[in-house]
Design an enzyme around this catalytic site. Structure first.
Site, PDB file in Angstrom:
ATOM      1  N   ASP A  11      -6.029   0.473 -12.598  1.00 22.11           N
ATOM      2  CA  ASP A  11      -5.338   0.625 -11.329  1.00 22.11           C
ATOM      3  C   ASP A  11      -3.843   0.763 -11.674  1.00 22.11           C
ATOM      4  O   ASP A  11      -3.400   0.295 -12.720  1.00 22.11           O
ATOM      5  CB  ASP A  11      -5.611  -0.633 -10.500  1.00 22.11           C
ATOM      6  CG  ASP A  11      -4.797  -0.679  -9.242  1.00 22.11           C
ATOM      7  OD1 ASP A  11      -4.843   0.292  -8.482  1.00 22.11           O
ATOM      8  OD2 ASP A  11      -4.100  -1.690  -9.024  1.00 22.11           O
ATOM      9  N   ASP A  13      -0.666   0.493  -9.220  1.00 26.70           N
ATOM     10  CA  ASP A  13       0.209  -0.479  -8.570  1.00 26.70           C
ATOM     11  C   ASP A  13      -0.379  -1.886  -8.661  1.00 26.70           C
ATOM     12  O   ASP A  13      -1.490  -2.128  -8.195  1.00 26.70           O
ATOM     13  CB  ASP A  13       0.403  -0.077  -7.099  1.00 26.70           C
ATOM     14  CG  ASP A  13       1.140  -1.126  -6.310  1.00 26.70           C
ATOM     15  OD1 ASP A  13       2.011  -1.795  -6.887  1.00 26.70           O
ATOM     16  OD2 ASP A  13       0.849  -1.275  -5.115  1.00 26.70           O
ATOM     17  N   GLY A  48      -3.832  -1.745  -2.718  1.00 25.58           N
ATOM     18  CA  GLY A  48      -5.019  -0.942  -3.022  1.00 25.58           C
ATOM     19  C   GLY A  48      -5.576  -0.176  -1.835  1.00 25.58           C
ATOM     20  O   GLY A  48      -6.524   0.598  -1.965  1.00 25.58           O
ATOM     21  N   ARG A  51      -2.738   4.842   2.422  1.00 26.05           N
ATOM     22  CA  ARG A  51      -1.575   4.889   3.314  1.00 26.05           C
ATOM     23  C   ARG A  51      -2.006   4.840   4.787  1.00 26.05           C
ATOM     24  O   ARG A  51      -1.447   4.110   5.599  1.00 26.05           O
ATOM     25  CB  ARG A  51      -0.797   6.182   3.024  1.00 26.05           C
ATOM     26  CG  ARG A  51       0.612   6.166   3.551  1.00 26.05           C
ATOM     27  CD  ARG A  51       1.281   7.496   3.241  1.00 26.05           C
ATOM     28  NE  ARG A  51       1.193   7.845   1.830  1.00 26.05           N
ATOM     29  CZ  ARG A  51       1.391   9.085   1.351  1.00 26.05           C
ATOM     30  NH1 ARG A  51       1.680  10.074   2.179  1.00 26.05           N
ATOM     31  NH2 ARG A  51       1.303   9.333   0.059  1.00 26.05           N
TER      32      ARG A  51
HETATM   33  P1  B16 Z   1       0.538   6.047  -1.339  1.00 27.21           P
HETATM   34  P2  B16 Z   1      -3.127   1.344  -6.292  1.00 27.21           P
HETATM   35  C1  B16 Z   1      -2.123   1.712  -3.832  1.00 27.21           C
HETATM   36  O1  B16 Z   1      -2.020   1.875  -5.213  1.00 27.21           O
HETATM   37  C2  B16 Z   1      -1.186   0.618  -3.340  1.00 27.21           C
HETATM   38  O2  B16 Z   1      -1.578  -0.648  -3.889  1.00 27.21           O
HETATM   39  C3  B16 Z   1      -1.238   0.528  -1.844  1.00 27.21           C
HETATM   40  O3  B16 Z   1      -0.343  -0.464  -1.383  1.00 27.21           O
HETATM   41  C4  B16 Z   1      -0.878   1.902  -1.241  1.00 27.21           C
HETATM   42  O4  B16 Z   1      -0.965   1.868   0.175  1.00 27.21           O
HETATM   43  C5  B16 Z   1      -1.823   2.956  -1.805  1.00 27.21           C
HETATM   44  O5  B16 Z   1      -1.745   2.958  -3.215  1.00 27.21           O
HETATM   45  C6  B16 Z   1      -1.502   4.342  -1.287  1.00 27.21           C
HETATM   46  O6  B16 Z   1      -0.252   4.724  -1.786  1.00 27.21           O
HETATM   47  O7  B16 Z   1       1.127   5.814   0.014  1.00 27.21           O
HETATM   48  O8  B16 Z   1       1.585   6.201  -2.433  1.00 27.21           O
HETATM   49  O9  B16 Z   1      -0.455   7.201  -1.353  1.00 27.21           O
HETATM   50  O10 B16 Z   1      -3.041  -0.151  -6.281  1.00 27.21           O
HETATM   51  O11 B16 Z   1      -4.492   1.890  -5.892  1.00 27.21           O
HETATM   52  O12 B16 Z   1      -2.605   1.946  -7.574  1.00 27.21           O
HETATM   53 MG    MG Z   2      -3.388  -2.167  -7.186  1.00 30.46          MG
END
Ligand code: B16
Ligand code: MG
Length: 214
Positions: A11, A13, A48, A51
């Site tokens: 993963d 973030d 995770g 959006r």
């Molecule tokens: P984006 P991961 C996730 O990343 C984030 O943890 C989550 O907070 C976010 O809403 C999601 O990506 C979508 O991100 O807006 O940049 O498309 O933990 O799956 O790496």
């Molecule tokens: Mg994550």
């Protein structure tokens, strides 16, 4: 562990780097503008989560009903601010521990991939300069269903050409552990709410702890 692991899917973030403070700032700016209460605790529920689904969680605190078009404007606005904030990220945002461990895993012969819900994955990878460690990337642009659906990890496994049961996943989010198990993969929990999961296979003390299992 009684299965042969050939690949590890990380993963992004919360595992390879931390973008939650930028997500928080950008969502907080939007919530303030809409007059909706938002705090760090609610932000933790967004880990995770896609959006679109993140916006729905934020709107739980609103009395108003918004149209689909308005919701799209909100997520676009949040993302524009979020991407502006991501410019602050640099190679220092991938720790020495992460770099050392990824290199060692590569030397041990494992295939490495990223499996992230984020549509900004490529931008973040470039900002923190980690592309060279990975054989494949699957992200929010590759999928229809977000974690806890296994789609993003199955895509990563397919891009690597490795069967799901020979893949391990490293996750910080409970939704990510559920996704890994739904995809028949070994699930390593690292911090976040993943550590409290009942279905994780292994709880890691830190990133480098992976080397004790692989
Ligand atoms: P984006 P991961 C996730 O990343 C984030 O943890 C989550 O907070 C976010 O809403 C999601 O990506 C979508 O991100 O807006 O940049 O498309 O933990 O799956 O790496
Ligand atoms: Mg994550």
């Amino acid at each position: 562990m009684n299965r042969e692991i050939k690949a590890i899917i990380f993963d992004l973030d919360g595992v390879l780097c931390f973008t939650d403070k930028y997500h928080y700032q950008a969502w907080k700016a939007l919530a303030d503008e809409l007059g909706i209460y938002f705090d760090e605790k609610i932000n933790n529920r967004l880990r995770g989560v896609s959006r679109k689904d993140s916006l729905e969680i934020i709107l739980e605190r609103s009395d108003k009903q918004y149209t689909q078009e308005e919701k799209e404007q909100f997520t676009e606005k949040k993302n524009a601010l979020y991407r502006q904030l991501l410019h602050d990220m640099s190679p220092k945002d991938a720790s020495e521990e992460v770099r050392r461990t990824l290199l060692e895993l590569k030397q041990r012969g494992y295939k490495l991939a990223i499996g992230s819900s984020s549509k900004n994955t490529q931008f973040i990878i470039n900002q923190i300069d980690i592309a060279s460690y990975f054989d494949a990337v699957a992200d929010g642009n590759d999928i229809t269903y977000s974690k806890p659906d296994p789609e993003v990890f199955l895509k990563a496994a397919a891009k690597l050409g490795i069967s799901p049961e020979q893949c391990a996943v490293v996750e910080d989010a409970d939704a990510g552990i559920k996704a890994a198990k739904a995809g028949d993969m070994l699930a390593f929990a690292l911090g976040g709410d993943a550590q409290y999961s009942d279905i994780k296979d292994v709880e890691l003390t830190d990133f480098a702890d992976l080397l004790n299992y692989l």
